[in-house]
Enzyme design. Sequence first.
Site, PDB file in Angstrom:
ATOM      1  N   SER A  48       0.798  -1.224   0.000  1.00  0.00           N
ATOM      2  CA  SER A  48       0.000   0.000   0.000  1.00  0.00           C
ATOM      3  C   SER A  48       0.829   1.271   0.000  1.00  0.00           C
ATOM      4  O   SER A  48       0.309   2.351  -0.278  1.00  0.00           O
ATOM      5  CB  SER A  48      -0.959   0.018   1.197  1.00  0.00           C
ATOM      6  N   LYS A 117       0.544   4.027   6.896  1.00  0.00           N
ATOM      7  CA  LYS A 117      -0.029   4.934   5.900  1.00  0.00           C
ATOM      8  C   LYS A 117       0.589   6.321   6.086  1.00  0.00           C
ATOM      9  O   LYS A 117       1.381   6.558   6.980  1.00  0.00           O
ATOM     10  CB  LYS A 117      -1.550   5.045   6.046  1.00  0.00           C
TER      11      LYS A 117
END
Length: 206
Positions: A48, A117
């Site tokens: 990600s 993230k």
Amino acid sequence: MSEAGEKDRGTSKGAFVRELVVLVITALVLAVGIKTFVAQAFYIPSGSMLPQLEINDRIVVSKLAYRLHDPRRGDIVVFDSPTPKAEEDQGGLVERLLRGLGQAVGVTPPSTDEFVKRVIALPGEMVEGRGGKVFVDGREVVEPYLPEGTTTSDFSPVAVPDGRVWVMGDNRANSADSRVFGAIPESTIVGRAVVRVWPVPEASFL
């Protein structure tokens, strides 16, 4: 060899074993303590955050950073999964210490799911995806860390509540992030990623 000599040798050997055990336990406790309060090595479990962070890269996460200042836009953070799995069997004391040591150096996965993230929007801000770009309070967010040509899926304006931040993966086409689970509580942030340490040829500050 005399009985006295054999006794001295046995005593010396026993002392060495005791010292070794104490040193090993001390090292384990220090490793777990550092992991708990100062920093932790963390391995990247998914793609990600490509291309900056690849699967199985190792990063060091500072647990002191947000005691000194609030999260900032652009920070890469590690946080507890918004949908944690059931608690696993913790095992005995030795097993927990060994697991803690492995987690401290980044060779053992954390006992609970954690995500990595990037912080995009801060408490009190309005964030939205429009025309392949991200806007915060109506202004396009400059994202130099994204590869050229990266587009972000559109999403309706969202007000980030107090005490929460909006996070997104750099791999916008393949990231379960705040677009899926919403803004995350700052209290769930483990720390800020400060350096990639593995693979060694690609070691760098983040």
